[in-house]
Design a protein around this motif. Structure first.
Motif, PDB file in Angstrom:
ATOM      1  N   LYS A   1      31.424  43.633  37.589  1.00  0.00           N
ATOM      2  CA  LYS A   1      33.179  43.340  37.781  1.00  0.00           C
ATOM      3  C   LYS A   1      33.678  42.086  37.959  1.00  0.00           C
ATOM      4  CE  LYS A   1      33.954  48.254  38.672  1.00  0.00           C
ATOM      5  NZ  LYS A   1      34.669  49.190  39.580  1.00  0.00           N
ATOM      6  N   ILE A   2      33.183  41.521  38.880  1.00  0.00           N
ATOM      7  CA  ILE A   2      33.640  39.928  39.664  1.00  0.00           C
ATOM      8  C   ILE A   2      33.170  39.038  38.180  1.00  0.00           C
ATOM      9  CG2 ILE A   2      33.515  38.231  41.345  1.00  0.00           C
ATOM     10  CD1 ILE A   2      32.912  40.505  43.353  1.00  0.00           C
ATOM     11  N   LEU A   3      31.882  39.314  38.077  1.00  0.00           N
ATOM     12  CA  LEU A   3      31.273  38.168  37.218  1.00  0.00           C
ATOM     13  C   LEU A   3      32.160  38.343  35.699  1.00  0.00           C
ATOM     14  CD1 LEU A   3      27.656  38.426  37.897  1.00  0.00           C
ATOM     15  CD2 LEU A   3      29.305  36.502  38.274  1.00  0.00           C
ATOM     16  N   SER A   4      32.426  39.475  35.404  1.00  0.00           N
ATOM     17  CA  SER A   4      33.054  39.659  34.278  1.00  0.00           C
ATOM     18  C   SER A   4      34.681  38.907  34.042  1.00  0.00           C
ATOM     19  CB  SER A   4      33.374  41.382  33.820  1.00  0.00           C
ATOM     20  OG  SER A   4      32.045  41.989  33.645  1.00  0.00           O
ATOM     21  N   PHE A   5      35.362  39.075  35.211  1.00  0.00           N
ATOM     22  CA  PHE A   5      36.472  38.716  35.742  1.00  0.00           C
ATOM     23  C   PHE A   5      36.372  37.218  35.476  1.00  0.00           C
ATOM     24  CE2 PHE A   5      39.840  36.891  38.317  1.00  0.00           C
ATOM     25  CZ  PHE A   5      40.901  37.634  37.772  1.00  0.00           C
ATOM     26  N   ASN A   6      35.259  36.881  36.041  1.00  0.00           N
ATOM     27  CA  ASN A   6      35.170  35.192  36.069  1.00  0.00           C
ATOM     28  C   ASN A   6      34.957  34.587  34.677  1.00  0.00           C
ATOM     29  OD1 ASN A   6      34.889  32.695  37.617  1.00  0.00           O
ATOM     30  ND2 ASN A   6      32.742  32.933  37.281  1.00  0.00           N
TER      31      ASN A   6
ATOM     32  N   TYR B   1      37.894  43.706  32.260  1.00  0.00           N
ATOM     33  CA  TYR B   1      37.941  42.892  33.237  1.00  0.00           C
ATOM     34  C   TYR B   1      37.846  41.449  32.690  1.00  0.00           C
ATOM     35  CZ  TYR B   1      37.341  45.983  37.348  1.00  0.00           C
ATOM     36  OH  TYR B   1      37.795  46.832  38.214  1.00  0.00           O
ATOM     37  N   MET B   2      37.073  40.975  31.590  1.00  0.00           N
ATOM     38  CA  MET B   2      37.183  39.722  30.960  1.00  0.00           C
ATOM     39  C   MET B   2      38.391  39.382  30.467  1.00  0.00           C
ATOM     40  SD  MET B   2      33.430  39.616  29.057  1.00  0.00           S
ATOM     41  CE  MET B   2      33.901  38.334  28.131  1.00  0.00           C
ATOM     42  N   HIS B   3      39.192  40.528  29.760  1.00  0.00           N
ATOM     43  CA  HIS B   3      40.399  40.126  29.063  1.00  0.00           C
ATOM     44  C   HIS B   3      41.312  39.934  30.397  1.00  0.00           C
ATOM     45  CE1 HIS B   3      44.551  41.453  27.702  1.00  0.00           C
ATOM     46  NE2 HIS B   3      43.948  40.970  26.806  1.00  0.00           N
ATOM     47  N   LEU B   4      41.517  40.781  31.484  1.00  0.00           N
ATOM     48  CA  LEU B   4      42.195  40.373  32.612  1.00  0.00           C
ATOM     49  C   LEU B   4      42.000  38.819  33.092  1.00  0.00           C
ATOM     50  CD1 LEU B   4      44.538  41.885  34.473  1.00  0.00           C
ATOM     51  CD2 LEU B   4      42.535  42.520  35.881  1.00  0.00           C
ATOM     52  N   GLY B   5      40.890  38.649  33.048  1.00  0.00           N
ATOM     53  CA  GLY B   5      40.766  37.365  33.638  1.00  0.00           C
ATOM     54  C   GLY B   5      41.197  36.316  32.928  1.00  0.00           C
ATOM     55  N   ALA B   6      41.078  36.446  31.519  1.00  0.00           N
ATOM     56  CA  ALA B   6      41.537  35.337  30.527  1.00  0.00           C
ATOM     57  C   ALA B   6      43.167  35.525  30.600  1.00  0.00           C
ATOM     58  CB  ALA B   6      41.085  35.747  29.120  1.00  0.00           C
ATOM     59  N   THR B   7      43.813  36.544  30.499  1.00  0.00           N
ATOM     60  CA  THR B   7      45.258  36.449  30.698  1.00  0.00           C
ATOM     61  C   THR B   7      45.681  36.031  31.878  1.00  0.00           C
ATOM     62  OG1 THR B   7      45.116  39.003  31.301  1.00  0.00           O
ATOM     63  CG2 THR B   7      45.428  38.320  28.870  1.00  0.00           C
ATOM     64  N   HIS B   8      45.155  36.340  33.078  1.00  0.00           N
ATOM     65  CA  HIS B   8      45.348  35.733  34.114  1.00  0.00           C
ATOM     66  C   HIS B   8      45.258  34.395  34.386  1.00  0.00           C
ATOM     67  CE1 HIS B   8      46.647  36.364  38.621  1.00  0.00           C
ATOM     68  NE2 HIS B   8      45.538  35.374  38.733  1.00  0.00           N
ATOM     69  N   MET B   9      44.323  33.772  33.954  1.00  0.00           N
ATOM     70  CA  MET B   9      44.211  32.247  33.701  1.00  0.00           C
ATOM     71  C   MET B   9      45.519  31.510  32.854  1.00  0.00           C
ATOM     72  SD  MET B   9      43.199  29.548  35.243  1.00  0.00           S
ATOM     73  CE  MET B   9      41.828  28.555  35.384  1.00  0.00           C
TER      74      MET B   9
END
Length: 291
Positions: free
Chosen positions: A161-166, A38-46
């Protein structure tokens, strides 16, 4: 620098830019994903979020002191974290094309502010930048939330999950800001910065305006699927039908008349340029037809 800005605009206007969001691969990969995914997804999405990056570039453009950069980026981070977490947790969503259209307007706003538009056109001082960046952060965070809610998040460990994405979003944001800071720092030392700063912000405003049109175009496809189908083949025919209603030189309808074997309303020399070629194709792989 102008070449870099031109390349950035071309990337924005490319077909792939429109698809900014959660792909089918993202949705499949996240089914049994852990917090690192989820962290990786958040970083790549940004890092692929051209609208977020353009806004941040506008905010960073004239900032020279680290204290100012920290203040505005903190306001933006707090704003988008609030709506990202709460909107996702409470299931608050909206048509993401409309949300992204508003985000595109924030890009236009910051470019307009950088061009000193409020003093020039409204004879007033610019609104407090810290407050505006915080408010725009709330909007950007809601846009991130609408994308995150496209994933099968489930109920187990939803908050983490939300916090990891954030957290991933913040990591991606820091990487992007570092790159922007280095580029702008090097550019400010050259004479071309003062010479082309207005042109750069005008290009930024144009990019925001075109992003707005792209998102509104996407909204039409989702709000009126029968008139603007999302199916690739139907989508092509919808645009083909709209193009077919106008002649290439005038506004004369150019529907082909099978009885007279011609295009009524066109001049003889235009008739020669138009050729009726039935396009035989199939939508299901079995039944072929032509238009």
């Amino acid at each position: 620098m102008i070449r870099l800005l031109t390349m950035a605009l071309l990337c924005v206007f490319s077909a792939n830019a429109i698809s900014h969001g959660m792909s089918a691969e993202d949705q499949a990969r996240i089914l049994n994903a852990g917090h690192l995914e989820y962290m990786h997804l958040g970083a790549t999405h940004m890092l692929s979020g051209y609208d977020h990056l353009l806004f941040l570039f506008g905010v960073m453009f004239f900032l020279t002191r680290f204290r100012d950069i920290l203040k505005f980026i903190t306001a933006f981070t707090v704003g988008h974290s609030i709506t990202l977490v709460l909107a996702t947790l409470w299931g608050i969503t909206a048509n993401y094309y409309l949300v992204d259209a508003v985000i595109a307007l924030t890009v236009c706003y910051k470019a307009f502010d950088n061009l000193d538009g409020f003093k020039k056109y409204f004879q007033m001082s610019s609104p407090n930048l810290t407050s505006m960046v915080f408010i725009f952060g709330l909007i950007h965070g809601f846009g991130l939330s609408t994308r995150l809610q496209q994933l099968p998040l489930g109920d187990n460990g939803l908050v983490l999950k939300i916090l990891s994405f954030n957290i991933g979003v913040e990591v991606g944001q820091i990487i992007a800001l570092c790159v922007m800071f280095v580029i702008l720092l090097a550019w400010r030392k050259t004479a071309s910065f003062h010479r082309f700063s207005k042109a750069a912000n005008a290009a930024l405003m144009m990019a925001g305006g075109l992003l707005l049109l792209m998102q509104l175009h996407g909204y039409l496809h989702t709000a009126h699927p029968h008139d603007f189908p999302l199916n690739q083949d139907d989508h092509h025919h919808a645009h083909e039908d709209m193009q077919r209603t106008l002649a290439p030189i005038s506004n004369t309808p150019k529907t082909f008349d099978l009885g007279t074997n011609s295009f009524p309303g066109l001049l003889p020399e235009q008739q020669k340029e138009q050729k009726y070629q039935p396009d035989e194709h199939s939508h299901d792989g079995e039944h072929y037809h032509s238009h």
